[in-house]
Design a protein around this motif. Sequence first.
Motif, PDB file in Angstrom:
ATOM      1  N   ALA A  32       0.864  -1.277  -0.163  1.00  0.00           N
ATOM      2  CA  ALA A  32       0.079  -0.071   0.201  1.00  0.00           C
ATOM      3  C   ALA A  32       0.674   1.217   0.036  1.00  0.00           C
ATOM      4  N   PRO A  33       1.256   1.695  -1.250  1.00  0.00           N
ATOM      5  CA  PRO A  33       2.359   2.851  -1.235  1.00  0.00           C
ATOM      6  C   PRO A  33       1.973   4.197  -0.522  1.00  0.00           C
ATOM      7  N   GLU A  34       0.790   4.265  -0.219  1.00  0.00           N
ATOM      8  CA  GLU A  34       0.485   5.686   0.388  1.00  0.00           C
ATOM      9  C   GLU A  34       0.873   5.899   2.023  1.00  0.00           C
ATOM     10  N   VAL A  35       1.098   4.581   2.532  1.00  0.00           N
ATOM     11  CA  VAL A  35       1.350   4.425   3.988  1.00  0.00           C
ATOM     12  C   VAL A  35       2.534   3.493   4.136  1.00  0.00           C
ATOM     13  N   GLY A  36       3.068   2.814   3.171  1.00  0.00           N
ATOM     14  CA  GLY A  36       4.270   2.153   3.273  1.00  0.00           C
ATOM     15  C   GLY A  36       3.919   0.554   3.814  1.00  0.00           C
ATOM     16  N   LYS A  37       2.753   0.246   3.786  1.00  0.00           N
ATOM     17  CA  LYS A  37       2.198  -1.147   4.365  1.00  0.00           C
ATOM     18  C   LYS A  37       2.492  -2.309   3.483  1.00  0.00           C
ATOM     19  N   LEU A  38       3.300  -3.444   4.074  1.00  0.00           N
ATOM     20  CA  LEU A  38       3.495  -4.591   3.115  1.00  0.00           C
ATOM     21  C   LEU A  38       2.604  -5.549   3.410  1.00  0.00           C
ATOM     22  N   LEU A  39       2.131  -6.368   2.503  1.00  0.00           N
ATOM     23  CA  LEU A  39       1.317  -7.743   2.951  1.00  0.00           C
ATOM     24  C   LEU A  39       2.125  -8.761   2.745  1.00  0.00           C
ATOM     25  N   SER A  40       1.936  -9.738   3.110  1.00  0.00           N
ATOM     26  CA  SER A  40       2.766 -11.091   2.815  1.00  0.00           C
ATOM     27  C   SER A  40       1.632 -12.179   3.010  1.00  0.00           C
ATOM     28  N   ALA A  41       1.516 -13.292   2.051  1.00  0.00           N
ATOM     29  CA  ALA A  41       0.580 -14.202   2.245  1.00  0.00           C
ATOM     30  C   ALA A  41       1.678 -15.534   1.847  1.00  0.00           C
ATOM     31  N   ALA A  42       1.301 -16.574   2.563  1.00  0.00           N
ATOM     32  CA  ALA A  42       2.067 -17.976   2.486  1.00  0.00           C
ATOM     33  C   ALA A  42       1.204 -19.177   2.502  1.00  0.00           C
ATOM     34  N   GLU A  43       1.817 -20.278   2.140  1.00  0.00           N
ATOM     35  CA  GLU A  43       1.203 -21.509   2.219  1.00  0.00           C
ATOM     36  C   GLU A  43       0.925 -22.028   3.546  1.00  0.00           C
ATOM     37  N   ASP A  44       1.382 -21.237   4.649  1.00  0.00           N
ATOM     38  CA  ASP A  44       1.242 -21.560   6.103  1.00  0.00           C
ATOM     39  C   ASP A  44      -0.041 -21.178   6.430  1.00  0.00           C
ATOM     40  N   THR A  45      -1.120 -20.847   5.428  1.00  0.00           N
ATOM     41  CA  THR A  45      -2.477 -20.201   5.788  1.00  0.00           C
ATOM     42  C   THR A  45      -2.466 -18.710   6.404  1.00  0.00           C
ATOM     43  N   PHE A  46      -1.415 -18.121   6.664  1.00  0.00           N
ATOM     44  CA  PHE A  46      -1.377 -16.765   7.326  1.00  0.00           C
ATOM     45  C   PHE A  46      -0.964 -15.669   6.076  1.00  0.00           C
ATOM     46  N   VAL A  47      -1.691 -14.440   6.644  1.00  0.00           N
ATOM     47  CA  VAL A  47      -1.374 -13.216   6.065  1.00  0.00           C
ATOM     48  C   VAL A  47      -1.155 -12.349   6.970  1.00  0.00           C
ATOM     49  N   HIS A  48       0.069 -11.596   6.493  1.00  0.00           N
ATOM     50  CA  HIS A  48       0.701 -10.684   7.771  1.00  0.00           C
ATOM     51  C   HIS A  48       0.761  -9.567   6.771  1.00  0.00           C
ATOM     52  N   ILE A  49       0.720  -8.280   7.905  1.00  0.00           N
ATOM     53  CA  ILE A  49       0.743  -6.796   7.419  1.00  0.00           C
ATOM     54  C   ILE A  49       1.893  -6.277   8.167  1.00  0.00           C
ATOM     55  N   TRP A  50       2.610  -5.734   7.474  1.00  0.00           N
ATOM     56  CA  TRP A  50       3.871  -4.964   7.976  1.00  0.00           C
ATOM     57  C   TRP A  50       3.956  -3.533   7.819  1.00  0.00           C
ATOM     58  N   LYS A  51       4.507  -2.664   8.675  1.00  0.00           N
ATOM     59  CA  LYS A  51       4.558  -1.233   8.349  1.00  0.00           C
ATOM     60  C   LYS A  51       6.009  -1.006   8.296  1.00  0.00           C
ATOM     61  N   LEU A  52       6.400  -0.541   6.918  1.00  0.00           N
ATOM     62  CA  LEU A  52       7.585   0.225   6.488  1.00  0.00           C
ATOM     63  C   LEU A  52       7.994   1.480   6.747  1.00  0.00           C
ATOM     64  N   SER A  53       9.145   1.644   7.310  1.00  0.00           N
ATOM     65  CA  SER A  53       9.395   3.337   7.518  1.00  0.00           C
ATOM     66  C   SER A  53      10.917   3.249   7.284  1.00  0.00           C
ATOM     67  N   ARG A  54      11.581   4.554   7.081  1.00  0.00           N
ATOM     68  CA  ARG A  54      12.910   4.835   6.912  1.00  0.00           C
ATOM     69  C   ARG A  54      13.171   5.604   8.374  1.00  0.00           C
ATOM     70  N   SER A  55      14.447   5.232   8.967  1.00  0.00           N
ATOM     71  CA  SER A  55      14.652   5.933   9.860  1.00  0.00           C
ATOM     72  C   SER A  55      15.249   7.504   9.498  1.00  0.00           C
ATOM     73  N   PRO A  56      14.881   8.536  10.358  1.00  0.00           N
ATOM     74  CA  PRO A  56      15.030   9.807   9.849  1.00  0.00           C
ATOM     75  C   PRO A  56      16.620  10.241  10.030  1.00  0.00           C
ATOM     76  N   GLU A  57      17.263   9.563  10.950  1.00  0.00           N
ATOM     77  CA  GLU A  57      18.665   9.416  11.183  1.00  0.00           C
ATOM     78  C   GLU A  57      19.708   8.877  10.262  1.00  0.00           C
ATOM     79  N   GLY A  58      19.498   7.754  10.094  1.00  0.00           N
ATOM     80  CA  GLY A  58      20.462   7.036   9.052  1.00  0.00           C
ATOM     81  C   GLY A  58      19.849   6.613   7.844  1.00  0.00           C
ATOM     82  N   GLY A  59      18.461   6.898   7.783  1.00  0.00           N
ATOM     83  CA  GLY A  59      17.737   6.490   6.525  1.00  0.00           C
ATOM     84  C   GLY A  59      17.581   4.842   6.299  1.00  0.00           C
TER      85      GLY A  59
END
Length: 330
Positions: free
Chosen positions: A257-284
């Motif tokens: 989801a490019p507007e908010v940096g959310k990453l969705l992952s889905a797998a054969e283990d029956t799970f769907v996970h949602i992750w929040k990506l961000s960049r550290s303002p200090e080191g990038g």
Amino acid sequence: MFRRERSIPLRGSAAALCNNLSVLQLPVRNLTHFGVVHGPSAQLLSAAPEGVPLAQRQLQAKEGAGVSPPLITQVHWCVLPFRVLLVLTSHRGIQMYESDGSVMVYWHALDAGDASLVQAVFARGIAASGHFICVAKGSNIVLSEELAGHQTPVTDIATEPAQGQLDCKPLENRDCIADVVTADDSGLLCVWRSGPEFKLLTRIPGFGVPCPSVQLWQGTIAAGYGNGQVRLYEASTGTLHVQIDAHARAICALDLAPEVGKLLSAAEDTFVHIWKLSRSPEGGYVEVEHCHGECVPDTQVCGARFCDPSGSSFAVTGYDLAEILRFSSM
């Protein structure tokens, strides 16, 4: 948190293929299009926000050369600057339609002579980059030209608008902006800069595990692997930022989801996970936060996508599951 919404019925199950779901949101018309493939056909569905199916269309793979029935490998909507095209890939070739599937506007047959190499010939992996539609054919990428970058079959292609990276790049580094990434069965990632002539910027070596799905976000590659790992790389250099043991079995789909940096992952283990990506303002550096996990019991998940750019809803398909499951934030 997310809650289960009304499912959208399918005429049949989704095929057990990675990335087997495409979603196109049409905010102006308050509609969402869904695309799923199974065997020689692709199902296209339009649904209202509450999940009520409004229209269905079934497309068949073009026969082309060969004696066995063609199998569709993927369906995907490509959003270009001035139009949206629906692209189907199969063992016979590449079909492009108007966005509703009503009219086929282009057909590219795969070279039947490739079969003499005693290798499977197919197209798989679809993405749009500016005015280009990128489609993987075996170990090459078919664009306005063919770019040889892989020794094993390509599994997926991801792109992002280069404009989104310009503001965070020094002037001297803007020629190295990576806006296309391709993955293959060995786990190798090839990073490209698109344009009238595509340029290979770097290769990120694999480690003997297939990479079925890739995404790009603000110059960061998210790659999902057959061992359940998600790895985040700097696109321009190939530097590994983060390695996540996200799933117990092979990953079958990633989405952003490019507007908010959310990453969705889905797998054969029956799970769907949602992750929040961000960049550290200090080191990038890229930072990751786990936001949500959803189990789809007794289902071989084969496709998952966000349904909007803000990541407030997502949809899931599974093999032997005659419906598209929908979830929205509470």
